[in-house]
Scaffold this motif. Structure first.
Motif, PDB file in Angstrom:
ATOM      1  N   LEU A  85       0.899  -1.246   0.166  1.00 39.69           N
ATOM      2  CA  LEU A  85       0.074   0.009   0.065  1.00 39.69           C
ATOM      3  C   LEU A  85       0.898   1.207  -0.204  1.00 39.69           C
ATOM      4  O   LEU A  85       1.742   1.314   0.723  1.00 39.69           O
ATOM      5  CB  LEU A  85      -0.924   0.130   1.172  1.00 39.69           C
ATOM      6  N   VAL A  86       0.668   2.258  -0.948  1.00 36.59           N
ATOM      7  CA  VAL A  86       1.454   3.277  -1.125  1.00 36.59           C
ATOM      8  C   VAL A  86       0.395   4.421  -0.955  1.00 36.59           C
ATOM      9  O   VAL A  86      -0.495   4.568  -1.734  1.00 36.59           O
ATOM     10  CB  VAL A  86       2.186   3.425  -2.259  1.00 36.59           C
ATOM     11  N   MET A 129      -1.610  -8.632   7.925  1.00 43.22           N
ATOM     12  CA  MET A 129      -1.377  -9.426   9.149  1.00 43.22           C
ATOM     13  C   MET A 129      -1.593 -10.774   8.920  1.00 43.22           C
ATOM     14  O   MET A 129      -0.836 -11.797   9.432  1.00 43.22           O
ATOM     15  CB  MET A 129      -2.221  -8.832  10.244  1.00 43.22           C
ATOM     16  N   HIS A 130      -2.911 -10.886   8.304  1.00 37.77           N
ATOM     17  CA  HIS A 130      -3.450 -12.398   8.214  1.00 37.77           C
ATOM     18  C   HIS A 130      -2.280 -13.285   7.381  1.00 37.77           C
ATOM     19  O   HIS A 130      -2.061 -14.313   7.596  1.00 37.77           O
ATOM     20  CB  HIS A 130      -4.790 -12.437   7.585  1.00 37.77           C
ATOM     21  N   ARG A 131      -1.782 -12.526   6.517  1.00 35.17           N
ATOM     22  CA  ARG A 131      -0.977 -13.148   5.362  1.00 35.17           C
ATOM     23  C   ARG A 131       0.529 -13.246   5.709  1.00 35.17           C
ATOM     24  O   ARG A 131       1.525 -13.831   5.158  1.00 35.17           O
ATOM     25  CB  ARG A 131      -0.771 -12.389   3.862  1.00 35.17           C
ATOM     26  N   LYS A 132       0.843 -12.493   6.952  1.00 33.70           N
ATOM     27  CA  LYS A 132       2.158 -12.211   7.563  1.00 33.70           C
ATOM     28  C   LYS A 132       3.014 -11.554   6.545  1.00 33.70           C
ATOM     29  O   LYS A 132       4.510 -11.939   6.681  1.00 33.70           O
ATOM     30  CB  LYS A 132       2.669 -13.663   8.060  1.00 33.70           C
ATOM     31  N   TYR A 133       2.703 -10.710   5.731  1.00 29.08           N
ATOM     32  CA  TYR A 133       3.461  -9.965   4.988  1.00 29.08           C
ATOM     33  C   TYR A 133       3.014  -8.795   4.329  1.00 29.08           C
ATOM     34  O   TYR A 133       1.560  -8.720   3.856  1.00 29.08           O
ATOM     35  CB  TYR A 133       3.953 -10.676   3.465  1.00 29.08           C
ATOM     36  N   GLY A 134       3.462  -7.600   4.305  1.00 31.80           N
ATOM     37  CA  GLY A 134       3.086  -6.449   3.554  1.00 31.80           C
ATOM     38  C   GLY A 134       3.921  -5.377   3.846  1.00 31.80           C
ATOM     39  O   GLY A 134       5.016  -5.332   4.749  1.00 31.80           O
ATOM     40  N   VAL A 179       5.877  -0.539   7.807  1.00 25.84           N
ATOM     41  CA  VAL A 179       5.159   0.754   7.721  1.00 25.84           C
ATOM     42  C   VAL A 179       6.215   1.834   7.917  1.00 25.84           C
ATOM     43  O   VAL A 179       6.727   2.131   8.927  1.00 25.84           O
ATOM     44  CB  VAL A 179       4.011   1.085   8.846  1.00 25.84           C
ATOM     45  N   ASN A 180       6.344   2.419   6.844  1.00 24.45           N
ATOM     46  CA  ASN A 180       7.453   3.528   6.706  1.00 24.45           C
ATOM     47  C   ASN A 180       6.857   4.770   5.841  1.00 24.45           C
ATOM     48  O   ASN A 180       5.911   4.658   5.306  1.00 24.45           O
ATOM     49  CB  ASN A 180       8.757   2.949   5.995  1.00 24.45           C
ATOM     50  N   ALA A 181       7.594   5.792   6.283  1.00 27.02           N
ATOM     51  CA  ALA A 181       7.118   7.243   5.551  1.00 27.02           C
ATOM     52  C   ALA A 181       8.208   7.763   4.774  1.00 27.02           C
ATOM     53  O   ALA A 181       9.502   7.532   5.221  1.00 27.02           O
ATOM     54  CB  ALA A 181       6.350   8.019   6.652  1.00 27.02           C
ATOM     55  N   ILE A 182       8.015   8.542   3.820  1.00 29.74           N
ATOM     56  CA  ILE A 182       8.909   9.407   3.308  1.00 29.74           C
ATOM     57  C   ILE A 182       8.811  10.931   3.433  1.00 29.74           C
ATOM     58  O   ILE A 182       7.463  11.205   3.730  1.00 29.74           O
ATOM     59  CB  ILE A 182       9.397   9.202   1.859  1.00 29.74           C
ATOM     60  N   LEU A 225      11.267   0.790  -0.235  1.00 33.16           N
ATOM     61  CA  LEU A 225      10.508   0.487   0.901  1.00 33.16           C
ATOM     62  C   LEU A 225       9.494  -0.421   0.823  1.00 33.16           C
ATOM     63  O   LEU A 225       9.057  -1.114   1.709  1.00 33.16           O
ATOM     64  CB  LEU A 225      10.019   1.928   1.395  1.00 33.16           C
ATOM     65  N   ALA A 226       8.791  -0.593  -0.421  1.00 33.24           N
ATOM     66  CA  ALA A 226       7.774  -1.584  -0.741  1.00 33.24           C
ATOM     67  C   ALA A 226       8.281  -3.012  -1.203  1.00 33.24           C
ATOM     68  O   ALA A 226       7.480  -3.812  -1.449  1.00 33.24           O
ATOM     69  CB  ALA A 226       6.977  -1.048  -2.053  1.00 33.24           C
TER      70      ALA A 226
END
Length: 247
Positions: A85-86, A129-134, A179-182, A225-226
């Motif tokens: 998600l971006v 969270m359910h897929r344990k990746y994002g 989860v990160n920001a620029i 980051l993605a």
């Protein structure tokens, strides 16, 4: 170019123009399926058509949390998953002093930049969270760190994006979701049409490199980051400011 995102699915808000469009284009070029979310139906269709691939254009008002939830379900139904998600959708609001700032404009800036971004993060996080990746990447601004004069709502809203990113990053730290920001300095996009020339000149004067950033430079950082490569940074803020950032 290595197809880093082969088999991945992404949502990019504000994906019909500017940083969002370039990010969606690059994600697609590197193998991802991408859902472009933006407000204008015609611009969304044009962007999806120009990018090509398995790109889904969705006209959506992200300030409507029910619409965000429905569009999230659509992306899952279409792609089978959401890996990225971006959140690039945003508005600047007018350039006025705090005491002259219209209450309705303040509310609108927060509705888009904070509430809309929150709705998107909130809708996608449980699936990841359910897929344990994002990978969630939120677009803040150097204004959220330093506060630009005559841009109180924009500055305050981007500070809120930074804080939300840090909070959610800690909440998801053991789930496989980052989860990160620029925090870009000014990037010459269509958003400049929302600003006064005086404010544009002020922003340029603050950048030691003496130029504005490009959408390509921002998309390059966002895509790292993605990616799977970015696995030990979360709740973090990455500057892309031409030397302006001091912390």
């Amino acid at each position: 170019m290595t197809p880093r995102f082969e088999g991945r699915a992404a949502i990019v808000t504000g994906g019909a123009s500017g940083i969002g469009y370039e990010t969606a284009r690059r994600l697609t070029e590197e193998g991802a399926n991408v859902a472009i979310w933006d407000l204008d139906d015609a611009k969304v269709a044009d962007a999806a058509g120009a990018i090509g691939g398995r790109t889904d254009g969705v006209a959506i008002d992200i300030t409507d949390h029910e619409a965000v939830e429905a569009a999230t379900r659509r992306a899952i139904d279409m792609f089978g998953q959401i890996d990225i998600l971006v959140c690039s959708a945003g508005i600047t609001g007018p350039n006025l002093t705090t005491w002259d700032y219209p209450v309705e404009d303040w509310a609108q800036v927060f509705d888009v930049n904070v509430h809309g971004l929150f709705y998107c993060n909130r809708a996608v996080a449980p699936h990841m969270m359910h897929r344990k990746y994002g990978r969630i990447v939120n677009i803040a601004s150097i204004a959220g760190k330093e506060g630009n004069p005559n841009a109180p709502a924009y500055s305050a809203s981007k500070a809120a994006v930074i804080a939300l990113t840090k909070s959610l990053g800690k909440e998801l730290a053991r789930t496989g979701v980052t989860v990160n920001a620029i925090t870009p300095a000014a990037v010459k996009t269509a958003m400049f049409s929302q600003m006064t020339q005086q404010h544009i000149d002020y922003m340029l004067s603050k950048i030691p490199m003496n130029r504005f950033g490009t959408v390509e430079e921002n998309a390059a950082l966002i895509c790292w980051l993605a990616s799977e490569e970015c696995s030990f940074s979360t709740g973090s803020v990455f500057d892309i400011s031409g030397g302006r950032a001091t912390y």
